[in-house]
Design an enzyme around this catalytic site. Structure first.
Site, PDB file in Angstrom:
ATOM      1  N   GLY B 151       0.831  -1.197   0.000  1.00 55.96           N
ATOM      2  CA  GLY B 151       0.000   0.000   0.000  1.00 55.96           C
ATOM      3  C   GLY B 151       0.865   1.247   0.000  1.00 55.96           C
ATOM      4  N   CYS B 152       0.251   2.359  -0.372  1.00 56.82           N
ATOM      5  CA  CYS B 152       1.015   3.606  -0.486  1.00 56.82           C
ATOM      6  C   CYS B 152       1.482   4.093   0.878  1.00 56.82           C
ATOM      7  CB  CYS B 152       0.199   4.670  -1.203  1.00 56.82           C
ATOM      8  SG  CYS B 152      -1.481   4.893  -0.573  1.00 56.82           S
ATOM      9  N   TYR B 153       0.561   4.151   1.857  1.00 54.14           N
ATOM     10  CA  TYR B 153       0.975   4.581   3.200  1.00 54.14           C
ATOM     11  C   TYR B 153       2.026   3.635   3.780  1.00 54.14           C
ATOM     12  CZ  TYR B 153      -3.000   7.922   3.620  1.00 54.14           C
ATOM     13  OH  TYR B 153      -3.875   8.956   3.475  1.00 54.14           O
ATOM     14  N   THR B 155       4.241   1.840   2.296  1.00 52.74           N
ATOM     15  CA  THR B 155       5.546   2.061   1.666  1.00 52.74           C
ATOM     16  C   THR B 155       6.250   3.248   2.302  1.00 52.74           C
ATOM     17  OG1 THR B 155       4.804   1.123  -0.437  1.00 52.74           O
ATOM     18  CG2 THR B 155       6.691   2.634  -0.524  1.00 52.74           C
ATOM     19  N   SER B 156       5.531   4.354   2.428  1.00 48.70           N
ATOM     20  CA  SER B 156       6.186   5.548   2.978  1.00 48.70           C
ATOM     21  C   SER B 156       6.576   5.323   4.436  1.00 48.70           C
ATOM     22  CB  SER B 156       5.285   6.773   2.836  1.00 48.70           C
ATOM     23  OG  SER B 156       4.286   6.812   3.836  1.00 48.70           O
TER      24      SER B 156
END
Lengths: 346, 346, 346, 346
Positions: B151-153, B155-156
């Site tokens: 997921g994007c969150y 990953t960050s």
């Protein structure tokens, strides 16, 4: 009442916002204003949206004596360091002053000088300044002649923290405040980082550990808690014109669920007109408060941590609106006088 | 190499982003694509900016058999729950699959079903899925046939946390992740909260304690740490099209200063092409990475707390770019193949 | 080929954009750059998104001799008036120059001096400058040593007007160009009108009848038509970072319907890689071209009036991209070399 | 006075804006509201910014009889076609109606049915509807019971055109209106083109020659001129929440300079509180009017062409504010009652 108000630094965003509110304030009879730029110009030439609402000729800084003479209360919307000597001048003439700069927010001259890296401009006045956050220090403000209007970030953070700290619900060793602000918080001066093309479609953190609102939040959090509080404060810049959203994290020292926590907030702010606790199922958005003097709070418990979200308009509750609320207090007017404007949506 | 790729769900923002990257990927020879909407239409009618770059006729979902047959690897840019059975179909035909939905990110079927409130669509495949965050799990990815793209969150957040957790520098009892995302993260489907007039000039927190990326971050943080980590995750919605900035807070268990912490990050990511540690005096901004597969990290120590700022483009490193990075790994291509595009500034 | 390029004025948005394009240009072997600010700094300290893509040490303006010596072609991304003497210096050293300022766009010294209110800095060079709009003046550009790169508004307007004027389809007595530009067009210098809080959520017209691109559009419209054309040009400022949309109105002198008009445009630009005519049912949007060297045109007939919509990225086709297209022409490279990047959507 | 008002369609942006204005209108004693969605919900659950300002329980569309019974005047903020039968119901109960949809704007049933592609819902009422643009048709509005509130684009365009047309200063054969609108003009319904990620950082033209406001502008321009006027109208969508800027071009039939033209506008609107003519050196910006019922006009002469710039807030002067202005007229209240709110800047 027929209050005569003076505004020094009228052409910045905070100065303009003071005019917006005060020109429709029912107890204000006259506004006099000065600025180092634009002296001799009509204010509606600088801000044409004020045309027909506020016919004000901008005075120069050399005319401060006259401005003070014509005012019952003077608002200072000036840079820090510039503000203090003007405040002294106002006090000496026996008028009241509401300072929107940082000069009187920190009670210790030394702390101020360390964080702001300048000499204080009127240290003798520090002892009589009061921190103008009415919901938390209302009684102290009444009757004073020098109000230090809080910073925008501290207003949003302290309103979120107060119930936790005053009721000793959290561990004071690591309170985290993650704030996100619109660009008007940087004022109207020309800075690379305030350009549209730099801010638009961009998000950034700045001033980690070094932002000057840190000692202000830390000090008043300590006052609220009755002992020292350790604050980690991280401001972020977001591509909106107005608004601050602060997300506050603090470890609960007792067992609470979200419902009880929300109830604590509702009780704490039950009598406050400008502070609203979001209902169950809601989480505050800045658009709910932009253009108003309101703060909306949302509080939940997440894995023994209180997570509190606070939204304000940085130029209203975070600056000019709160300053007018303080004026109302100083002159024994109902605190909401002139401050009931509704915001726009969308 | 002459890789033939299939994309299922090509008309969403992630699907389109896959096309943008793959149509200029030097080892990709053919792109086949399907979507439940727009079947029979040329893709450049839906996205005219692709005209002249990608001449693709959109197939319907009933043609998946053909699409899989014509592909060496299939990317799934589908809603969760819809994805798993398609993944199974691809695997059964002996092709590789990179799933950009959530269906194979959580190893435990039960946890998935609790958080997503649906039955899992292909539980038998869970055991062979690998979590496709190359910088942290590179060796596990190689040779696999089913990659769960993060997921994007997560990953960050995980790129920000990994050095702290793997090197056991922090107290694992309360790690806080305060994330701010652009609106494209919500996809191209019609939702009130994604309307321009609702998002613009607005900031809000959402999903406090309930966002579905929470168990994903928690699980892989635990894998990195070698024991359970307690994660508090608060996502916010910000008025930008692309970008995520995550600010991560974790209590240091040993005495470190900002300089040493930055050095730890630089060493940890020294060999990574896509992860950059901001230099002294810098703090990352999302504009530095938008349009690229990069992550920039900034790390400081503030009152015994590590504060780490992480920025990515949610559609690239947070989705399509990372998926292509995984494809490169699966096919033993240099990991940066087709992923060296520079972003725009401003 | 191993072209060595110099960029003077590298830290403005146009200078940076030249670097973005040229650092991935397959025929460019070396980039040297200078700026009056930031001399001695690494460019990736000013623009961290360039890190790893362009390792350039910024030279001072006093090092122009060295920069020119090391270059085969020099791009000038300087303010008008400052540009001309530098161009002369480059020419004198026998190198080619592509000037992105206004100094060589208007063939008449007097017209330049009237509109720009400065003395021309190198009038002797005017006669050998060529106007670098390749789609309209390709043959004239080849073999020249001094190219005046067109303004952003003129590029968008002239591409829209050319078929109408060259084919004498419209009344030349009142051609109206209503243009809307993003804020990066104003550059990176500090101006009140470029602040985020002034531009965001705002729309305005400016420079009515006085904008300096007016004589440029008027002159080259006349060249295309073969006789004088009367241009009314109204630029507007819109809250986007990049993009220009120009809507052009001209009275048709013969009877045409929308379908025939579109066909005329398609025929006119049939061989152009960078100019696209929107298909039936489409109307161009700036997001289709941002980040690319493309222009999309849409043409309809409305009550005997041709209404043509033109979109470009003001920093690419309106500045740096077109400059590189001109460089490719000067050095007999395929015109699209290094210019095939796809834009981002959304 | 103690006016009781009803609002049908209260949860759209226009409905909400009516509440914002009417809840502080000093002559309004009660607001009843209905909506097809959210019936049974408190309005401040849909729009929390209204909390404490407007305590309204939303009725369903099946309760219209009750709503009409409790109202002296009913505002219809409904889609076209849906509006007319409700208007009829209100009229039949002897109450006044202000319709914010398009159903009664065009006097000819046939023209309405051609452009809107639906059968008219109450054709018998057409003859008694009056077009509610007070500055231009004030006397006709007074005493009426059915007001067709103008469209947002027509309001901005007709206020710009009126002095030119009524004073017969321009050639009526090709008047061009190039308008740029914010996204709230598309309402709160779910459309792909209204998504943040589609509108943000984008600019486009739409509805060229086909926008439904064209016959409305054309008809009333004809009324003002006393003979037919040929209108070319091109709307554009811009990434702001609120605001319309229309740039109007018309060929002057006599010799005028900018100064005389501005004087003509100042004289024409000298007695109007809501229409302001920009002073010399100013050109209107939408931020000057957002949140207000004002229109600012700027007029210059450019090569024998009158170029007039007009800005309004599409939801206020372009919809809800003008509707309240019409209500004031119908009930013989001062026209500015409840409409003197100042906008925000920035």
């Amino acid at each position: 009442m027929a209050l005569r108000v003076g505004i020094v630094g009228v052409t910045g965003y905070v100065g303009e916002e003071l005019v917006r509110i005060l020109c429709h304030h029912p107890e204000v009879s006259e506004i006099t204003a000065a600025s180092k730029d634009f002296a001799g110009t009509a204010l509606d030439r600088v801000y044409p949206h004020l045309r027909g609402h506020a016919e004000i000729e901008i005075m120069g800084m050399e005319d401060l004596g006259e401005l003070i003479g014509r005012s019952d209360v003077v608002f200072l919307a000036l840079p820090h360091r510039v503000s203090a000597p003007v405040a002294q001048q106002v006090i000496e003439k026996g008028k009241k002053v509401i300072d929107l700069a940082a000069d009187f927010r920190l009670p210790e001259q030394k702390v101020y000088e360390e964080w702001y890296q300048v000499e204080h401009g009127a240290p003798a006045l520090l002892k009589e300044a009061v921190y103008g956050l009415p919901e938390l220090f209302r009684e102290e403000i009444k009757g004073k002649r020098l109000v230090a209007n809080p910073g925008c970030y501290p207003t949003s953070a302290l309103l979120a923290l107060a119930p936790l700290l005053k009721k000793r619900l959290v561990d004071r060793s690591s309170v985290i405040i993650d704030s996100k602000s619109g660009v008007s918080g940087a004022g109207r001066s020309l800075k690379l980082g305030s350009l549209f093309a730099e801010c638009n479609e961009n998000m950034k953190a700045y001033g980690l550990g070094t932002h000057r609102h840190t000692p202000e939040i830390t000090h008043y959090a300590g006052v609220l808690a009755g002992e020292a509080v350790d604050i980690i404060f991280t401001p972020h810049l977001m591509p909106v014109s107005r608004g601050i959203i602060s997300t506050v994290y603090a470890k609960l020292s007792s067992n609470l669920d979200s419902c009880s926590l929300r109830q604590i907030y509702q009780d704490f702010y039950a009598d406050e007109e400008f502070v609203h606790v979001a209902l169950e199922g809601e989480m505050p958005e800045t658009k709910w408060v932009v253009g108003t003097n309101r703060c909306f709070l949302g509080a939940v418990v997440n894995r023994e941590m209180a997570v509190v979200v606070s939204v304000i308009d940085n130029l209203v509750k975070g600056a000019a609106g709160q300053a007018v609320q303080n004026m109302n207090l100083l002159f024994e007017l109902p605190e909401n006088t002139g401050l009931q404007q509704l915001g726009l949506y969308p």
